[in-house]
Every structure is written in structure tokens, then in C-alpha cells.
Write an enzyme that holds these catalytic residues in place. Structure first.
Site, PDB file in Angstrom:
ATOM      1  N   ASP A  30      -2.505   9.634  -2.585  1.00  0.00           N
ATOM      2  CA  ASP A  30      -1.548   9.243  -1.553  1.00  0.00           C
ATOM      3  C   ASP A  30      -2.293   8.737  -0.318  1.00  0.00           C
ATOM      4  O   ASP A  30      -3.339   9.260   0.051  1.00  0.00           O
ATOM      5  CB  ASP A  30      -0.659  10.448  -1.192  1.00  0.00           C
ATOM      6  CG  ASP A  30       0.602  10.043  -0.456  1.00  0.00           C
ATOM      7  OD1 ASP A  30       1.690  10.150  -1.050  1.00  0.00           O
ATOM      8  OD2 ASP A  30       0.507   9.608   0.710  1.00  0.00           O
ATOM      9  N   ASN A  86      10.940  13.531  -4.668  1.00  0.00           N
ATOM     10  CA  ASN A  86      11.983  13.262  -3.682  1.00  0.00           C
ATOM     11  C   ASN A  86      12.908  12.197  -4.246  1.00  0.00           C
ATOM     12  O   ASN A  86      12.437  11.180  -4.757  1.00  0.00           O
ATOM     13  CB  ASN A  86      11.354  12.771  -2.369  1.00  0.00           C
ATOM     14  CG  ASN A  86      10.449  13.821  -1.747  1.00  0.00           C
ATOM     15  OD1 ASN A  86      10.718  15.011  -1.834  1.00  0.00           O
ATOM     16  ND2 ASN A  86       9.355  13.373  -1.130  1.00  0.00           N
ATOM     17  N   GLN A  93      13.373  10.164  -0.111  1.00  0.00           N
ATOM     18  CA  GLN A  93      12.560   9.235  -0.896  1.00  0.00           C
ATOM     19  C   GLN A  93      12.349   7.971  -0.067  1.00  0.00           C
ATOM     20  O   GLN A  93      13.320   7.362   0.387  1.00  0.00           O
ATOM     21  CB  GLN A  93      13.270   8.895  -2.214  1.00  0.00           C
ATOM     22  CG  GLN A  93      12.471   7.927  -3.084  1.00  0.00           C
ATOM     23  CD  GLN A  93      13.196   7.581  -4.382  1.00  0.00           C
ATOM     24  OE1 GLN A  93      14.300   8.068  -4.643  1.00  0.00           O
ATOM     25  NE2 GLN A  93      12.566   6.738  -5.180  1.00  0.00           N
ATOM     26  N   HIS A  99       8.290   8.517  -8.506  1.00  0.00           N
ATOM     27  CA  HIS A  99       6.950   9.105  -8.399  1.00  0.00           C
ATOM     28  C   HIS A  99       7.062  10.606  -8.230  1.00  0.00           C
ATOM     29  O   HIS A  99       8.005  11.116  -7.640  1.00  0.00           O
ATOM     30  CB  HIS A  99       6.157   8.493  -7.238  1.00  0.00           C
ATOM     31  CG  HIS A  99       6.879   8.509  -5.925  1.00  0.00           C
ATOM     32  ND1 HIS A  99       7.878   7.602  -5.616  1.00  0.00           N
ATOM     33  CD2 HIS A  99       6.763   9.317  -4.845  1.00  0.00           C
ATOM     34  CE1 HIS A  99       8.336   7.856  -4.407  1.00  0.00           C
ATOM     35  NE2 HIS A  99       7.684   8.898  -3.905  1.00  0.00           N
ATOM     36  N   HIS A 101       4.920  13.750  -6.671  1.00  0.00           N
ATOM     37  CA  HIS A 101       3.793  14.159  -5.841  1.00  0.00           C
ATOM     38  C   HIS A 101       3.147  15.376  -6.507  1.00  0.00           C
ATOM     39  O   HIS A 101       3.827  16.369  -6.784  1.00  0.00           O
ATOM     40  CB  HIS A 101       4.259  14.604  -4.456  1.00  0.00           C
ATOM     41  CG  HIS A 101       4.946  13.542  -3.643  1.00  0.00           C
ATOM     42  ND1 HIS A 101       4.353  12.919  -2.573  1.00  0.00           N
ATOM     43  CD2 HIS A 101       6.189  13.014  -3.734  1.00  0.00           C
ATOM     44  CE1 HIS A 101       5.200  12.057  -2.034  1.00  0.00           C
ATOM     45  NE2 HIS A 101       6.325  12.096  -2.721  1.00  0.00           N
TER      46      HIS A 101
HETATM   47  P1  5GP Z   1       8.312   9.582  -0.928  1.00  0.00           P
HETATM   48  O1  5GP Z   1       8.549   9.804   0.540  1.00  0.00           O
HETATM   49  O2  5GP Z   1       9.025   8.339  -1.417  1.00  0.00           O
HETATM   50  O3  5GP Z   1       8.594  10.776  -1.785  1.00  0.00           O
HETATM   51  O4  5GP Z   1       6.773   9.352  -1.090  1.00  0.00           O
HETATM   52  C1  5GP Z   1       6.144   8.143  -0.896  1.00  0.00           C
HETATM   53  C2  5GP Z   1       4.686   8.426  -0.733  1.00  0.00           C
HETATM   54  O5  5GP Z   1       3.975   7.227  -0.918  1.00  0.00           O
HETATM   55  C3  5GP Z   1       4.302   8.951   0.664  1.00  0.00           C
HETATM   56  O6  5GP Z   1       3.648  10.199   0.532  1.00  0.00           O
HETATM   57  C4  5GP Z   1       3.386   7.870   1.222  1.00  0.00           C
HETATM   58  O7  5GP Z   1       2.327   8.404   1.971  1.00  0.00           O
HETATM   59  C5  5GP Z   1       2.889   7.168  -0.041  1.00  0.00           C
HETATM   60  N1  5GP Z   1       2.584   5.765   0.110  1.00  0.00           N
HETATM   61  C6  5GP Z   1       3.367   4.823   0.701  1.00  0.00           C
HETATM   62  N2  5GP Z   1       2.787   3.614   0.613  1.00  0.00           N
HETATM   63  C7  5GP Z   1       1.615   3.797  -0.049  1.00  0.00           C
HETATM   64  C8  5GP Z   1       0.569   2.910  -0.452  1.00  0.00           C
HETATM   65  O8  5GP Z   1       0.596   1.710  -0.212  1.00  0.00           O
HETATM   66  N3  5GP Z   1      -0.476   3.462  -1.138  1.00  0.00           N
HETATM   67  C9  5GP Z   1      -0.538   4.805  -1.409  1.00  0.00           C
HETATM   68  N4  5GP Z   1      -1.622   5.225  -2.083  1.00  0.00           N
HETATM   69  N5  5GP Z   1       0.430   5.657  -1.050  1.00  0.00           N
HETATM   70  C10 5GP Z   1       1.492   5.165  -0.376  1.00  0.00           C
END
Ligand code: 5GP
Ligand code: ZN
Length: 113
Positions: A30, A86, A93, A99, A101
Site C-alpha cells: 500500500d 472495505n 472504499q 481489494h 488489505h
Molecule cells: P480502500 O480505502 O479503498 O479500502 O483502500 C484503498 C487503498 O489503496 C488505500 O489504503 C490507499 O493507500 C491505497 N492506494 C491508493 N492509490 C494507490 C496507488 O496508486 N498505489 C498503491 N500501492 N496503493 C494505493
């Protein structure tokens, strides 16, 4: 999906720190880690969220879940870990590509925020 950031990471268009990859899934670190180990496990197939997964995706989802222990072992999470998905607005999300985590190397707390 052509404009999806996780599709681009999964197919190598955008570089990332890849922790594991096979023909169906990609696991990368991440960008903003919330634990000493924080990777995202994504299907290479674009599925917008867990809510958008269909019965035909069952084997793919099962493959992700049964790969968790292999990735966890490779990342040294012998003391345990947390797997988080999420989903949607209330689930917070922020990236619309399914995805999971995988977080570890610190003591977690409960309930989540
Ligand atoms: P969500 O909030 O959708 O459950 O999680 C999205 C995750 O993707 C977040 O933890 C954020 O830090 C990560 N993330 C967003 N954009 C990028 C990216 O371009 N590269 C990587 N490696 N992680 C990302
Ligand atoms: Zn995607």
C-alpha cells in the site's frame, strides 16, 4: 477497465512494490501503509467491489483467500494478521477495484474505526 488504477498496477502499467503475483491475482504494498506490513490483494480481473462479485467469481475469491496464508508467511506475519475489505460508501472504499488489505507486524485493536 482502462482508467482503473489497480488494473494498471495489476497488469504492470503502473509500477508498484509487488509482494506476490500469479496468473489471477496481484499483491502489492500500500502507498500509505497503516501497519509495518500493509499489502493489497487484488484480482487481475476488474471487479468493482465485493458487492459486485458474482457467483462466477467464487473460485477467484476462494483463490485470493487461500493465498493469504502464503503471502502472510512470506511477509513474516507468523504472529497473525488482519484481512480487511472495505465495501461501498459506508465501508469507506476509496478505490473501486476489489481489494483485500492484509495488515500485520503490529497489535491490532477492535472495534475498527
Ligand atoms: P480502500 O480505502 O479503498 O479500502 O483502500 C484503498 C487503498 O489503496 C488505500 O489504503 C490507499 O493507500 C491505497 N492506494 C491508493 N492509490 C494507490 C496507488 O496508486 N498505489 C498503491 N500501492 N496503493 C494505493
Ligand atoms: Zn480495475
Amino acid at each position: 477497465m482502462s482508467d482503473c488504477i489497480f488494473c494498471k498496477i495489476a497488469n504492470g502499467e503502473i509500477p508498484s512494490q509487488m509482494a506476490y503475483e500469479d496468473d489471477r491475482i496481484a499483491v502489492f504494498h500500500d502507498l500509505e501503509p497503516q501497519a509495518p506490513v500493509h499489502v493489497l490483494m487484488v484480482p487481475k480481473k476488474h471487479i468493482a467491489s465485493l458487492d459486485a462479485a458474482e457467483a462466477e467469481d467464487s473460485a477467484l475469491l476462494g483463490h485470493i483467500l487461500t493465498t493469504v496464508k502464503k503471502v502472510a508467511a512470506e511477509l513474516g506475519l507468523e504472529n497473525g494478521y488482519r484481512l480487511v475489505c472495505n465495501c461501498g460508501q459506508d465501508g469507506l472504499q476509496t478505490v473501486q477495484h476489489l481489494h483485500f488489505h492484509l495488515l500485520g507486524k503490529r497489535q491490532m485493536s477492535w472495534p475498527p474505526g
